[in-house]
Design a protein around this motif. Structure first.
Motif, PDB file in Angstrom:
ATOM      1  N   SER A 737       0.808  -1.226   0.000  1.00 54.14           N
ATOM      2  CA  SER A 737       0.000   0.000   0.000  1.00 54.14           C
ATOM      3  C   SER A 737       0.839   1.274   0.000  1.00 54.14           C
ATOM      4  CB  SER A 737      -0.930   0.000   1.221  1.00 54.14           C
ATOM      5  OG  SER A 737      -0.145  -0.079   2.416  1.00 54.14           O
ATOM      6  N   VAL A 738       2.155   1.159   0.204  1.00 49.08           N
ATOM      7  CA  VAL A 738       3.017   2.345   0.314  1.00 49.08           C
ATOM      8  C   VAL A 738       3.666   2.642  -1.032  1.00 49.08           C
ATOM      9  CG1 VAL A 738       5.021   3.342   1.482  1.00 49.08           C
ATOM     10  CG2 VAL A 738       3.478   1.829   2.734  1.00 49.08           C
ATOM     11  N   PRO A 739       3.508   3.864  -1.558  1.00 50.45           N
ATOM     12  CA  PRO A 739       4.185   4.232  -2.808  1.00 50.45           C
ATOM     13  C   PRO A 739       5.706   4.165  -2.622  1.00 50.45           C
ATOM     14  CG  PRO A 739       2.481   5.828  -2.248  1.00 50.45           C
ATOM     15  CD  PRO A 739       2.652   4.946  -1.062  1.00 50.45           C
ATOM     16  N   LEU A 740       6.408   3.808  -3.695  1.00 51.04           N
ATOM     17  CA  LEU A 740       7.852   3.642  -3.614  1.00 51.04           C
ATOM     18  C   LEU A 740       8.556   4.933  -3.217  1.00 51.04           C
ATOM     19  CD1 LEU A 740       8.583   1.340  -6.705  1.00 51.04           C
ATOM     20  CD2 LEU A 740       8.380   0.691  -4.309  1.00 51.04           C
ATOM     21  N   ALA A 741       8.091   6.060  -3.751  1.00 51.41           N
ATOM     22  CA  ALA A 741       8.714   7.349  -3.426  1.00 51.41           C
ATOM     23  C   ALA A 741       8.582   7.641  -1.934  1.00 51.41           C
ATOM     24  CB  ALA A 741       8.077   8.466  -4.246  1.00 51.41           C
ATOM     25  N   LYS A 742       7.413   7.352  -1.372  1.00 51.92           N
ATOM     26  CA  LYS A 742       7.193   7.586   0.052  1.00 51.92           C
ATOM     27  C   LYS A 742       8.063   6.642   0.899  1.00 51.92           C
ATOM     28  CE  LYS A 742       3.607   7.717   3.622  1.00 51.92           C
ATOM     29  NZ  LYS A 742       2.186   7.431   3.928  1.00 51.92           N
ATOM     30  N   PHE A 743       8.131   5.375   0.461  1.00 45.94           N
ATOM     31  CA  PHE A 743       8.957   4.393   1.172  1.00 45.94           C
ATOM     32  C   PHE A 743      10.412   4.845   1.198  1.00 45.94           C
ATOM     33  CE2 PHE A 743      11.629   0.549   1.051  1.00 45.94           C
ATOM     34  CZ  PHE A 743      11.205  -0.081   2.215  1.00 45.94           C
ATOM     35  N   ASN A 744      10.885   5.361   0.070  1.00 45.07           N
ATOM     36  CA  ASN A 744      12.262   5.841  -0.017  1.00 45.07           C
ATOM     37  C   ASN A 744      12.481   7.066   0.859  1.00 45.07           C
ATOM     38  OD1 ASN A 744      14.944   5.750  -1.278  1.00 45.07           O
ATOM     39  ND2 ASN A 744      14.336   7.665  -2.242  1.00 45.07           N
ATOM     40  N   ASP A 745      11.501   7.995   0.871  1.00 46.14           N
ATOM     41  CA  ASP A 745      11.626   9.201   1.706  1.00 46.14           C
ATOM     42  C   ASP A 745      11.667   8.848   3.188  1.00 46.14           C
ATOM     43  OD1 ASP A 745      11.676  10.761  -0.517  1.00 46.14           O
ATOM     44  OD2 ASP A 745       9.542  11.291  -0.451  1.00 46.14           O
ATOM     45  N   GLU A 746      10.891   7.840   3.576  1.00 44.99           N
ATOM     46  CA  GLU A 746      10.889   7.398   4.978  1.00 44.99           C
ATOM     47  C   GLU A 746      12.260   6.818   5.353  1.00 44.99           C
ATOM     48  OE1 GLU A 746       7.686   4.645   5.180  1.00 44.99           O
ATOM     49  OE2 GLU A 746       6.133   6.196   5.332  1.00 44.99           O
ATOM     50  N   TYR A 747      12.857   6.098   4.425  1.00 43.66           N
ATOM     51  CA  TYR A 747      14.194   5.537   4.661  1.00 43.66           C
ATOM     52  C   TYR A 747      15.219   6.657   4.828  1.00 43.66           C
ATOM     53  CZ  TYR A 747      18.401   2.680   3.918  1.00 43.66           C
ATOM     54  OH  TYR A 747      19.627   2.072   4.059  1.00 43.66           O
ATOM     55  N   LEU A 748      15.130   7.667   3.969  1.00 37.77           N
ATOM     56  CA  LEU A 748      16.034   8.819   4.061  1.00 37.77           C
ATOM     57  C   LEU A 748      15.866   9.546   5.382  1.00 37.77           C
ATOM     58  CD1 LEU A 748      15.912  10.301   0.454  1.00 37.77           C
ATOM     59  CD2 LEU A 748      17.981   9.677   1.699  1.00 37.77           C
ATOM     60  N   SER A 749      14.644   9.720   5.780  1.00 34.97           N
ATOM     61  CA  SER A 749      14.376  10.420   7.042  1.00 34.97           C
ATOM     62  C   SER A 749      14.889   9.622   8.240  1.00 34.97           C
ATOM     63  CB  SER A 749      12.871  10.659   7.169  1.00 34.97           C
ATOM     64  OG  SER A 749      12.560  11.256   8.405  1.00 34.97           O
ATOM     65  N   LYS A 750      14.736   8.321   8.147  1.00 33.11           N
ATOM     66  CA  LYS A 750      15.149   7.436   9.246  1.00 33.11           C
ATOM     67  C   LYS A 750      16.664   7.406   9.415  1.00 33.11           C
ATOM     68  CE  LYS A 750      14.365   2.667  10.816  1.00 33.11           C
ATOM     69  NZ  LYS A 750      13.762   1.364  10.424  1.00 33.11           N
ATOM     70  N   HIS A 751      17.387   7.572   8.301  1.00 35.50           N
ATOM     71  CA  HIS A 751      18.848   7.457   8.332  1.00 35.50           C
ATOM     72  C   HIS A 751      19.506   8.748   7.855  1.00 35.50           C
ATOM     73  CE1 HIS A 751      18.470   3.178   9.153  1.00 35.50           C
ATOM     74  NE2 HIS A 751      17.643   3.059   8.120  1.00 35.50           N
ATOM     75  N   LYS A 752      18.976   9.865   8.298  1.00 39.46           N
ATOM     76  CA  LYS A 752      19.478  11.158   7.818  1.00 39.46           C
ATOM     77  C   LYS A 752      20.885  11.488   8.319  1.00 39.46           C
ATOM     78  CE  LYS A 752      16.924  13.458  11.532  1.00 39.46           C
ATOM     79  NZ  LYS A 752      15.830  14.406  11.831  1.00 39.46           N
ATOM     80  N   ASP A 753      21.376  10.735   9.304  1.00 39.29           N
ATOM     81  CA  ASP A 753      22.722  10.981   9.816  1.00 39.29           C
ATOM     82  C   ASP A 753      23.760  10.018   9.260  1.00 39.29           C
ATOM     83  OD1 ASP A 753      21.787  13.069  11.410  1.00 39.29           O
ATOM     84  OD2 ASP A 753      21.259  11.709  13.042  1.00 39.29           O
ATOM     85  N   CYS A 754      23.327   9.052   8.450  1.00 41.19           N
ATOM     86  CA  CYS A 754      24.244   8.043   7.893  1.00 41.19           C
ATOM     87  C   CYS A 754      24.531   8.375   6.434  1.00 41.19           C
ATOM     88  CB  CYS A 754      23.635   6.645   7.998  1.00 41.19           C
ATOM     89  SG  CYS A 754      24.649   5.349   7.251  1.00 41.19           S
ATOM     90  N   ALA A 755      25.790   8.631   6.104  1.00 41.28           N
ATOM     91  CA  ALA A 755      26.162   9.051   4.756  1.00 41.28           C
ATOM     92  C   ALA A 755      25.866   7.974   3.723  1.00 41.28           C
ATOM     93  CB  ALA A 755      27.644   9.423   4.726  1.00 41.28           C
ATOM     94  N   ARG A 756      26.237   6.742   4.019  1.00 39.92           N
ATOM     95  CA  ARG A 756      26.084   5.678   3.013  1.00 39.92           C
ATOM     96  C   ARG A 756      24.610   5.384   2.734  1.00 39.92           C
ATOM     97  NH1 ARG A 756      29.834   2.449   4.667  1.00 39.92           N
ATOM     98  NH2 ARG A 756      31.318   2.805   2.980  1.00 39.92           N
ATOM     99  N   ARG A 757      23.789   5.362   3.767  1.00 41.41           N
ATOM    100  CA  ARG A 757      22.362   5.098   3.555  1.00 41.41           C
ATOM    101  C   ARG A 757      21.660   6.286   2.906  1.00 41.41           C
ATOM    102  NH1 ARG A 757      21.691   2.063   9.417  1.00 41.41           N
ATOM    103  NH2 ARG A 757      22.517   0.055   8.709  1.00 41.41           N
ATOM    104  N   THR A 758      22.132   7.479   3.224  1.00 44.11           N
ATOM    105  CA  THR A 758      21.585   8.664   2.553  1.00 44.11           C
ATOM    106  C   THR A 758      21.906   8.633   1.068  1.00 44.11           C
ATOM    107  OG1 THR A 758      21.747   9.991   4.575  1.00 44.11           O
ATOM    108  CG2 THR A 758      21.636  11.183   2.478  1.00 44.11           C
ATOM    109  N   LEU A 759      23.137   8.248   0.740  1.00 45.10           N
ATOM    110  CA  LEU A 759      23.531   8.126  -0.664  1.00 45.10           C
ATOM    111  C   LEU A 759      22.649   7.110  -1.381  1.00 45.10           C
ATOM    112  CD1 LEU A 759      25.510   8.772  -2.977  1.00 45.10           C
ATOM    113  CD2 LEU A 759      26.973   6.934  -2.103  1.00 45.10           C
ATOM    114  N   SER A 760      22.367   5.980  -0.725  1.00 45.04           N
ATOM    115  CA  SER A 760      21.494   4.961  -1.318  1.00 45.04           C
ATOM    116  C   SER A 760      20.103   5.522  -1.568  1.00 45.04           C
ATOM    117  CB  SER A 760      21.418   3.746  -0.387  1.00 45.04           C
ATOM    118  OG  SER A 760      20.475   2.811  -0.862  1.00 45.04           O
ATOM    119  N   GLY A 761      19.579   6.259  -0.582  1.00 45.58           N
ATOM    120  CA  GLY A 761      18.253   6.837  -0.741  1.00 45.58           C
ATOM    121  C   GLY A 761      18.201   7.869  -1.860  1.00 45.58           C
TER     122      GLY A 761
END
Length: 827
Positions: A737-761
């Motif tokens: 039920s979650v749009p991919l863009a929203k899922f990705n934004d949630e991941y970015l928000s969750k890991h906003k202090d991690c450089a490698r995960r931010t780069l992935s997002g």
């Protein structure tokens, strides 16, 4: 009807067999041809001639002649046996086993055929077939100990420990006179039987057997160690304590003995007072013992740790021991200990204890204590858990000032430069360290490794050539291949991959794959050798090690690197097909076309030469040479790089990884990349779910999950409905039920202090919304502002921007240079 030879020709045939056994292949072929002049359809002679020809390297002719021999005499066990030997020579063990079984049906009493079959069965891990063969061999030769031991091993490997023990017992009962106490084979057989009893969990009986049959065993250390282990498991505290004390008296530096003693004494892991009493006792008993002083640091805490560590560090630094930090760095998993240790070393420096110490110094130099202390702090600040490279460089310079000719100090300085990201400076310093001791192979290999990390392939090969055999045909590289120097081939391959020389990179990684194949095949000779020499315990250990051979980090590293290269080829086929760098700018288009034309010509020339060589008559090799050297028809890896099916080639490396290293997340991620490109969606999902089970929040797991969902939506109509249903039911990493863009934004928000995960997002955001590319590129530049960003993460971001041909590359490079001014990649 089989051809019957006359008495004279039979004698001549025996000469052929003898010539083959003596490796006199020319004479054997000549004698065989004498027989064939009168009897051209004598199958056995044709077969023996084929065997001699195969030993001369004429494999194709040998197979053709062996098939002719079989057509002449299908019921000859010699023809089928030879046919099996030919298949064995080309490593096709399945076909060889079939041929041996057919030969054995024709000649059930043949010991040689039975032995050859048994060896191949254990090589292929057909333990049930091996068991049958060994029973037959025992029935034929029941008076030889080796036959009984081999059957016991077959029972053991097939999982029947009680039967294996029973076989050894049955043989012992047939002995009329007890074996000599110096009989090595009997000594090993006794210890092997003891291990079988212990493996069944019957430690009481194992102890009784050890104290009776193994009392005077030649392997005294194994007897003492096993006795101590059994006594501990049986809770015979006093005897176990005495046994471990005897072992410590033999070797006071072995940690396992101290652990065993403490366990045997019933000391609780929390009773630090009782534990330290044990270590203090041996520290006093053996004044030069290091383990008794170092091991308490593992469990002590607070002031007790500080006092013990201070005493230990002062003692080591007073002696000027360079390995002090290496002995203690495992303690850095504790934040408290990580802070205490360098403070104690700093106190040592400040107090000037080095000059006051009465401990003997290295070469009597009173500066050794101070230099060792500076060296410790340099290593401390260079260590990844406490890294401050500027301080590390300051301390190593102080140490070098006191000891300018220390190889260890210069090696550490080179490592500091490596962690700065300056591979060129690191290579230069390591080369300087090498010149301080040109007879040390270790520093020689270190210098070569650092040269390879700096992409100085030729210089590294020259450095390694100082310790290779000068007479080797092909120079140092050929000798390194012969010596199976895996670390060099891996580093060399990765260096070529960085340089864009894909063919040479794949050549090195394929060499490593072949070396592991050789290690797999090399065990063949030990199936008979170990039994003949009576080294059964070592043989069983070898079998178990070989079963897990390809989970070795050496293989994983090379295989993952090869897969990465193949993925790049699949994503962007090489413009030049071989070992040049494929430039991305329009300026290089002409260069690329020229290189591509040259590569095609080289590939065509190599193919013509290979075809000509295949068609021309094989030249015979020198007598006795049963392993003729094959000429490499693709020394530059041109054919490997010009592959049209890179993902199929990658599977050769991937399959063993998935089988033996399923818990390695990098393996599962690589598996996904290969399978998604091959459109094997079920297998790709399997790898993705396995990776997610290991680390759900991994940066690549996140991006691969979204890529999988996009691929699935795009290819849904082409997938089998039942397969699609299975995939939908199992793929639970992204809520439907979650749009991919929203899922990705949630991941970015969750890991906003991690450089490698931010780069992935961010890279995923660009994938989902190509129009957002400019803002994504600017956000990637902002990753440099993260307080915890490392140079490795910055390098990954830099490579991403370069691959996009981003306009922000120069901005990123400029900002990165300010943060890491010494890193060569941003220079």
């Amino acid at each position: 009807m089989p051809v019957v030879l006359s008495g004279k020709e039979q004698s001549l045939f025996r000469t052929v067999v003898r010539n083959y056994e003596d490796k006199q292949y020319k004479k054997g072929i000549k004698a065989a041809e004498q027989i064939l002049k009168k009897n051209p359809k004598h199958g056995d002679t044709l077969a023996m001639k084929a065997l001699c020809m195969n030993s001369q390297g004429k494999t194709e002719e040998a197979f053709a002649l062996a098939k002719v021999a079989l057509t002449c005499d299908m019921k000859s066990h010699v023809c089928w046996h030879v046919y099996g030997l030919l298949w064995r020579a080309v490593k096709n063990f399945e076909e060889a086993i079939k041929a041996y079984k057919f030969a054995l049906r024709l000649e059930p009493e043949s010991v040689q055929i039975q032995r050859d079959l048994a060896l191949l069965q254990v090589q292929m891990r057909d333990y049930q077939g091996y068991l049958v063969s060994r029973r037959a061999m025992l029935a034929a030769r029941s008076t030889i100990r080796q036959s009984w031991t081999a059957l016991a091993v077959a029972q053991h490997l097939s999982g029947d420990l009680a039967q294996a023990e029973g076989v050894l017992t049955s043989y012992e009962e047939t002995l009329k006179n007890p074996p000599s106490k110096t009989d090595f084979e009997n000594s090993e057989a006794v210890m092997y039987k003891n291990s079988l009893i212990a493996e069944q969990g019957d430690y009481q009986r194992a102890l009784e057997h050890l104290e009776s049959a193994g009392k005077h065993n030649l392997d005294r250390l194994a007897v003492f160690e096993l006795r101590a282990t059994y006594l501990t498991k049986l809770d015979r505290t006093e005897e176990a304590t005495k046994a471990y004390r005897a072992l410590i008296d033999r070797n006071s530096e072995y940690k396992t003995y101290y652990d065993g003693l403490i366990k045997a004494m019933g000391v609780a892991p929390t009773d630090h007072k009782a534990m330290i009493a044990v270590y203090d006792e041996y520290a006093e008993k053996y004044p030069r013992c290091d383990a008794a002083r170092r091991l308490p640091l593992d469990f002590l805490e607070g002031d007790d740790f500080k006092a013990a560590a201070d005493k230990y560090i002062n003692r080591m630094l007073d002696k000027g021991v360079p390995s002090t930090f290496a002995n203690l760095k495992h303690l850095y998993s504790s934040d408290f200990k990580k802070e205490v240790l360098p403070s104690l070393v700093q106190q040592y420096i400040d107090s000037g204890k080095s000059e006051k110490s009465e401990e003997p110094k290295r070469n009597g130099d009173t500066s050794k204590g101070a230099s060792a202390a500076f060296y410790f702090l340099a290593q401390h600040y260079n260590y990844y858990l406490s890294r401050d490279l500027d301080k590390a460089m300051d301390f190593i310079d102080k140490a070098i000032e006191l000891e300018p000719k220390s190889v260890d100090f210069h090696m550490t300085k080179a490592r500091i430069w490596k962690h700065y990201g300056n591979t060129q400076k690191a290579s230069e310093i390591m080369e300087l360290a090498r010149t301080l001791d040109t007879r040390d192979r270790h520093i020689n290999t270190k210098a070569a490794k650092y040269q390879l990390r700096n992409n100085e392939s030729e210089a590294a090969l020259k450095t390694m050539g100082m310790f290779t055999r000068a007479e080797t045909v092909g120079g140092p590289l050929a000798d390194l291949h012969d010596m199976q120097c895996v670390w060099f081939l891996t580093e060399d391959g990765q260096s070529y991959a960085r340089q864009g020389k894909t063919g040479l990179a794949l050549k090195r990684f394929t060499s490593i794959f072949n070396i592991f194949d050789v290690w797999q095949e090399d065990q063949f000779d030990f199936h008979s050798f170990s039994l003949r020499k009576g080294q059964i315990r070592a043989y069983v250990d070898m079998i178990r090690w070989e079963d897990q051979l390809r989970e070795h980090p050496f293989y994983s590293r090379a295989a993952l690197s090869a897969i990465e290269v193949y993925i790049k080829i699949a994503d962007k086929p090489l413009l030049n097909g071989s070992n040049g760098t494929a430039g991305l700018s329009e300026e290089d288009a002409a260069e690329q076309r020229k290189a591509a034309k040259k590569a095609r010509k080289e590939a065509q020339k190599a193919e013509r030469e290979a075809l000509a060589k295949k068609n021309e008559p094989n030249k015979s090799t020198r007598e006795g040479d049963n392993d003729p050297k094959k000429k490499d028809d693709d020394p530059e890896g041109i054919k490997l790089a010009a592959t049209t099916e890179p993902m199929n080639d990658a599977m050769k490396f991937l399959t063993p990884l998935l089988q033996f290293s399923p818990k390695n997340i990098d393996v599962q991620l690589a598996g996904f990349e290969v399978f998604i490109r091959r459109k094997k969606y079920v297998l790709a999902l399997k790898c993705l779910l396995a990776a997610a089970a290991l680390d759900r929040e991994h940066s690549k797991v996140h991006s691969q999950s979204i890529r999988f969902k996009l691929a699935l939506d795009k290819e849904l109509d082409t997938i089998n409905p039942k397969t699609a249903e299975v995939i939908k039911s199992e793929f639970n990493l992204i809520p439907a039920s979650v749009p991919l863009a929203k899922f990705n934004d949630e991941y970015l928000s969750k890991h906003k202090d991690c450089a490698r995960r931010t780069l992935s997002g961010l890279t995923t955001r660009r994938l989902l919304s190509p129009d957002a590319s400019p803002s994504v590129e600017k956000d990637i530049v902002d990753i440099l502002k993260f307080p915890t960003v490392t140079s490795e993460e910055a390098t990954e971001a830099y490579e991403v921007l370069k691959s996009w041909k981003s306009s922000e590359v120069d901005t990123f490079k400029s900002s990165a240079t300010q943060t890491w001014p010494k890193a060569t990649i941003f220079a």
